[in-house]
Design a protein around this motif. Structure first.
Motif, PDB file in Angstrom:
ATOM      1  N   LEU A  92       0.845  -1.260   0.007  1.00 36.52           N
ATOM      2  CA  LEU A  92       0.071   0.026  -0.100  1.00 36.52           C
ATOM      3  C   LEU A  92       0.917   1.284   0.128  1.00 36.52           C
ATOM      4  O   LEU A  92       1.748   1.544   0.974  1.00 36.52           O
ATOM      5  CB  LEU A  92      -0.901  -0.129   1.182  1.00 36.52           C
ATOM      6  CG  LEU A  92      -2.164   0.839   1.193  1.00 36.52           C
ATOM      7  CD1 LEU A  92      -3.115   0.508   2.161  1.00 36.52           C
ATOM      8  CD2 LEU A  92      -1.741   2.177   1.526  1.00 36.52           C
ATOM      9  N   ALA A  93       0.898   2.075  -1.009  1.00 35.75           N
ATOM     10  CA  ALA A  93       1.761   3.014  -1.418  1.00 35.75           C
ATOM     11  C   ALA A  93       1.343   4.596  -1.014  1.00 35.75           C
ATOM     12  O   ALA A  93       0.021   4.689  -1.525  1.00 35.75           O
ATOM     13  CB  ALA A  93       2.521   3.088  -2.585  1.00 35.75           C
ATOM     14  N   SER A  94       1.953   5.175  -0.262  1.00 34.92           N
ATOM     15  CA  SER A  94       1.326   6.663  -0.302  1.00 34.92           C
ATOM     16  C   SER A  94       2.913   7.292  -0.019  1.00 34.92           C
ATOM     17  O   SER A  94       3.960   6.688  -0.498  1.00 34.92           O
ATOM     18  CB  SER A  94       0.721   6.949   1.010  1.00 34.92           C
ATOM     19  OG  SER A  94       0.240   8.287   1.126  1.00 34.92           O
ATOM     20  N   GLY A  95       2.854   8.567   0.073  1.00 36.18           N
ATOM     21  CA  GLY A  95       4.108   9.463   0.126  1.00 36.18           C
ATOM     22  C   GLY A  95       5.048   8.953   0.856  1.00 36.18           C
ATOM     23  O   GLY A  95       4.840   8.657   2.148  1.00 36.18           O
ATOM     24  N   GLY A  96       6.358   8.649   0.422  1.00 35.86           N
ATOM     25  CA  GLY A  96       7.752   8.255   1.205  1.00 35.86           C
ATOM     26  C   GLY A  96       7.584   6.808   0.931  1.00 35.86           C
ATOM     27  O   GLY A  96       8.402   6.350   1.992  1.00 35.86           O
ATOM     28  N   TRP A  97       6.809   5.977   0.278  1.00 34.83           N
ATOM     29  CA  TRP A  97       6.927   4.586   0.379  1.00 34.83           C
ATOM     30  C   TRP A  97       8.391   4.219   0.099  1.00 34.83           C
ATOM     31  O   TRP A  97       8.766   3.079   0.280  1.00 34.83           O
ATOM     32  CB  TRP A  97       5.701   3.930  -0.362  1.00 34.83           C
ATOM     33  CG  TRP A  97       5.748   4.168  -1.799  1.00 34.83           C
ATOM     34  CD1 TRP A  97       5.536   5.401  -2.636  1.00 34.83           C
ATOM     35  CD2 TRP A  97       6.781   3.387  -2.887  1.00 34.83           C
ATOM     36  NE1 TRP A  97       5.886   4.853  -3.922  1.00 34.83           N
ATOM     37  CE2 TRP A  97       6.642   4.061  -4.045  1.00 34.83           C
ATOM     38  CE3 TRP A  97       7.326   2.195  -2.554  1.00 34.83           C
ATOM     39  CZ2 TRP A  97       7.480   3.549  -5.132  1.00 34.83           C
ATOM     40  CZ3 TRP A  97       8.086   1.598  -3.785  1.00 34.83           C
ATOM     41  CH2 TRP A  97       8.100   2.223  -5.136  1.00 34.83           C
ATOM     42  N   ASP A  98       8.834   4.823  -0.771  1.00 35.22           N
ATOM     43  CA  ASP A  98       9.995   4.399  -1.241  1.00 35.22           C
ATOM     44  C   ASP A  98      11.307   4.998  -0.888  1.00 35.22           C
ATOM     45  O   ASP A  98      12.358   5.108  -1.227  1.00 35.22           O
ATOM     46  CB  ASP A  98      10.267   4.779  -3.083  1.00 35.22           C
ATOM     47  CG  ASP A  98       9.848   6.107  -3.363  1.00 35.22           C
ATOM     48  OD1 ASP A  98       9.467   7.020  -2.329  1.00 35.22           O
ATOM     49  OD2 ASP A  98      10.136   6.659  -4.351  1.00 35.22           O
ATOM     50  N   ASN A  99      11.160   5.857   0.279  1.00 29.22           N
ATOM     51  CA  ASN A  99      12.278   6.463   0.908  1.00 29.22           C
ATOM     52  C   ASN A  99      12.765   5.551   1.978  1.00 29.22           C
ATOM     53  O   ASN A  99      12.311   5.183   3.078  1.00 29.22           O
ATOM     54  CB  ASN A  99      11.702   7.560   1.795  1.00 29.22           C
ATOM     55  CG  ASN A  99      12.600   8.458   2.406  1.00 29.22           C
ATOM     56  OD1 ASN A  99      13.692   7.808   2.748  1.00 29.22           O
ATOM     57  ND2 ASN A  99      12.250   9.733   3.251  1.00 29.22           N
ATOM     58  N   LEU A 100      13.776   4.836   1.516  1.00 31.04           N
ATOM     59  CA  LEU A 100      14.220   3.678   2.414  1.00 31.04           C
ATOM     60  C   LEU A 100      14.988   4.022   3.716  1.00 31.04           C
ATOM     61  O   LEU A 100      15.366   3.373   4.531  1.00 31.04           O
ATOM     62  CB  LEU A 100      15.357   2.921   1.655  1.00 31.04           C
ATOM     63  CG  LEU A 100      14.810   2.304   0.383  1.00 31.04           C
ATOM     64  CD1 LEU A 100      15.718   1.400  -0.299  1.00 31.04           C
ATOM     65  CD2 LEU A 100      13.527   1.506   0.742  1.00 31.04           C
ATOM     66  N   GLU A 101      15.267   5.474   3.855  1.00 35.38           N
ATOM     67  CA  GLU A 101      15.773   6.037   5.045  1.00 35.38           C
ATOM     68  C   GLU A 101      14.949   5.819   6.167  1.00 35.38           C
ATOM     69  O   GLU A 101      15.234   5.977   7.301  1.00 35.38           O
ATOM     70  CB  GLU A 101      16.419   7.450   4.853  1.00 35.38           C
ATOM     71  CG  GLU A 101      17.625   7.368   3.878  1.00 35.38           C
ATOM     72  CD  GLU A 101      18.217   8.894   3.680  1.00 35.38           C
ATOM     73  OE1 GLU A 101      17.603   9.946   4.269  1.00 35.38           O
ATOM     74  OE2 GLU A 101      19.031   9.202   2.933  1.00 35.38           O
ATOM     75  N   LEU A 102      13.574   6.017   5.666  1.00 33.57           N
ATOM     76  CA  LEU A 102      12.531   5.646   6.716  1.00 33.57           C
ATOM     77  C   LEU A 102      12.365   4.330   7.393  1.00 33.57           C
ATOM     78  O   LEU A 102      11.843   4.191   8.400  1.00 33.57           O
ATOM     79  CB  LEU A 102      11.133   6.097   6.300  1.00 33.57           C
ATOM     80  CG  LEU A 102      10.926   7.751   5.805  1.00 33.57           C
ATOM     81  CD1 LEU A 102       9.694   7.815   5.163  1.00 33.57           C
ATOM     82  CD2 LEU A 102      11.308   8.554   7.023  1.00 33.57           C
ATOM     83  N   GLY A 103      13.003   3.366   6.863  1.00 35.60           N
ATOM     84  CA  GLY A 103      13.017   1.814   7.288  1.00 35.60           C
ATOM     85  C   GLY A 103      11.418   1.470   7.026  1.00 35.60           C
ATOM     86  O   GLY A 103      10.690   1.866   6.555  1.00 35.60           O
ATOM     87  N   ALA A 104      11.105   0.870   8.261  1.00 37.86           N
ATOM     88  CA  ALA A 104       9.820   0.179   8.416  1.00 37.86           C
ATOM     89  C   ALA A 104       8.897   1.155   8.381  1.00 37.86           C
ATOM     90  O   ALA A 104       7.655   1.236   7.744  1.00 37.86           O
ATOM     91  CB  ALA A 104       9.669  -0.525   9.534  1.00 37.86           C
ATOM     92  N   THR A 134      -4.796   8.740   5.139  1.00 40.40           N
ATOM     93  CA  THR A 134      -5.785   9.070   6.166  1.00 40.40           C
ATOM     94  C   THR A 134      -6.257   7.841   6.768  1.00 40.40           C
ATOM     95  O   THR A 134      -6.735   6.832   6.266  1.00 40.40           O
ATOM     96  CB  THR A 134      -6.916   9.990   6.084  1.00 40.40           C
ATOM     97  OG1 THR A 134      -6.320  11.118   5.295  1.00 40.40           O
ATOM     98  CG2 THR A 134      -7.444  10.404   7.022  1.00 40.40           C
ATOM     99  N   ILE A 135      -5.913   7.569   8.129  1.00 42.50           N
ATOM    100  CA  ILE A 135      -6.404   6.384   8.755  1.00 42.50           C
ATOM    101  C   ILE A 135      -7.202   6.695  10.034  1.00 42.50           C
ATOM    102  O   ILE A 135      -7.053   7.918  10.491  1.00 42.50           O
ATOM    103  CB  ILE A 135      -5.388   5.421   9.314  1.00 42.50           C
ATOM    104  CG1 ILE A 135      -4.199   6.275  10.174  1.00 42.50           C
ATOM    105  CG2 ILE A 135      -4.676   4.783   8.096  1.00 42.50           C
ATOM    106  CD1 ILE A 135      -3.059   5.156  10.747  1.00 42.50           C
ATOM    107  N   ASP A 136      -7.978   5.915  10.647  1.00 36.84           N
ATOM    108  CA  ASP A 136      -8.506   6.304  12.035  1.00 36.84           C
ATOM    109  C   ASP A 136      -7.434   5.971  13.125  1.00 36.84           C
ATOM    110  O   ASP A 136      -7.289   4.876  13.523  1.00 36.84           O
ATOM    111  CB  ASP A 136      -9.599   5.243  12.251  1.00 36.84           C
ATOM    112  CG  ASP A 136     -10.330   5.460  13.417  1.00 36.84           C
ATOM    113  OD1 ASP A 136     -10.160   6.431  14.248  1.00 36.84           O
ATOM    114  OD2 ASP A 136     -11.136   4.415  13.818  1.00 36.84           O
TER     115      ASP A 136
END
Length: 423
Positions: A270-282, A290-292
């Protein structure tokens, strides 16, 4: 657990539930011996289960203590009033890491074990020559993501037969190890089976997988909140769980823990902004749009509740209740306990059969006549009755259920009686 921690944990948002948790810790301290019945009566008072109902289906869904419900409601209200919600990712990850023996950087928060397993099944590099090895005791939510991924990619899904009532951990280990052929790329197994509550030798299997360069994906839907868990010591590559079961968190709270290798190596499903920023790790996998977030507030409160009780103390209580249940079942004529009695394999879930009485019929009787909530393991054609004991259950409730089953064993199901389905 220092009760003052809950006052300061999210104190900047002036939330009420941490103070409520601190007050509970004081009540428990003043209730007498920590393993005494007065202590557990205080714990039972934290739940909204009516006293005439006996809830023995935590393996499906745990009953939330009021402190968890309050946290969800408070978070929802604050959002509606345009106030700061008060739940921070670092707080949630840090508290979970302390409870589950893990690195805070490894946590992702999908909605349940099924979604977490889907992230893993679709995110791992599977090819046409690969095999995913699983078992015939996996829940549909832990099995179908692998079946779908294998079907899409042309990989093979293979099941190993696990003994329903293993004699010891070595028997389980040998069965799985013998099925780890050279073509197996992924081993996908439950930490604790939903069918019988059997605890698998996960740490040993993880070491074997590392030796053979096999990815080990663990379905850990049940252990958190039931047993003390140390995720880093277990050593699996991925660990998917449903805190809405034994950790007593709200519905819609899932958990995925990734070993360091897969925090950057798992492809985003499930991809949103930053999904490919590997520096963020998990954490890049937490970018879901937007989630609850009220469910995360409830999860944080549930973790606090579990830490106030203490995992080791909870395990002792659950083993006391399940031991009482199994001893009573063993004395009932016609009962065959399917779950293993080995101390390293047994848990707070007990599956059994009653000669001459189909499990669904027994379930309906217990619900209608005694307001007891149970689970039938109909999957794979097993047809077992499963009872789950948790901290809101009492010895008296266990005895009530045993007496009801004993009457059915001796006199059969009533030909006519109260109408109704599952309580």
């Amino acid at each position: 657990m220092d009760r003052r921690r809950f006052v300061t944990l999210v104190g900047s948002a002036a939330l009420a539930w941490p103070r409520g948790l601190a007050a509970l810790a004081r009540r428990l301290e003043d209730s007498g011996p920590p393993d005494g019945e007065e202590f557990w009566q205080v714990v039972r008072s934290q739940f909204s289960i009516p006293p005439e109902r006996v809830y023995l289906n935590t393996g499906t869904l745990g009953a939330q203590p009021r402190i968890v419900v309050d946290a969800v409601v408070e978070h929802t209200r604050r959002v509606a009033e345009s106030l700061p919600p008060g739940v921070r990712w670092d707080d949630l990850k840090g508290e979970l890491a302390a409870l589950l023996g893990a690195d805070p950087a490894g946590f992702v928060f999908p909605r349940n074990t099924t979604e977490a397993t889907s992230f893993v099944a679709w995110g791992l590099p599977l090819g046409r020559r690969d095999t995913v090895l699983t078992s015939d005791h996996e829940h549909v939510g832990g099995l179908e993501p692998w079946r779908a991924a294998c079907a899409r990619r042309g990989a093979e899904l293979r099941r190993v037969h696990l003994p329903a009532t293993p004699a010891d951990p070595d028997e389980l280990f040998d069965v799985v190890a013998g099925a780890l052929t050279d073509d197996v790329r992924v081993l996908a197994l439950s930490h604790l089976t939903f069918t019988t509550g059997t605890v698998l030798p996960v740490a040993r299997l993880a070491r074997l997988c590392r030796e053979r360069d096999v990815i080990f994906a663990v379905d850990g839907a049940h252990p958190p909140g039931m047993l003390p868990v140390n995720l880093d010591a277990l050593g699996g590559d991925t660990y998917a769980s449903s805190p809405h079961k034994w950790l007593l968190a709200p519905q819609g709270t899932g958990l995925l823990y990734l070993s360091e290798r897969w925090r950057s190596g798992l492809h985003a499903t499930l991809a949103s902004g930053g999904w490919d920023n590997l520096e963020l790790g998990a954490h890049r996998l937490n970018h879901m749009g937007t989630i609850d977030e009220s469910r995360l507030a409830g999860l944080l409160a549930a973790v606090g509740f579990a830490r106030v009780l203490g995992p080791e103390r909870v395990e002792r209580r659950l083993r006391t209740l399940s031991g009482r249940l199994r001893e009573g079942l063993a004395a009932i004529p016609g009962v065959r306990i399917v779950s293993s009695g080995h101390p390293e394999l047994s848990s707070a879930m007990t599956s059994f059969t009653l000669e001459g009485v189909a499990a669904p019929a027994l379930q309906r009787h217990l619900a209608a006549a005694h307001r007891v909530r149970t689970r039938v393991i109909g999957e794979y054609g097993y047809g077992w009755m499963r009872l789950s004991t948790h901290v809101y259950n009492t010895p008296a409730e266990v005895d009530l259920v045993l007496d009801a089953i004993d009457r059915v064993a001796r006199h059969g199901l009533p030909r006519s009686g109260p109408e109704g389905g599952e309580a």
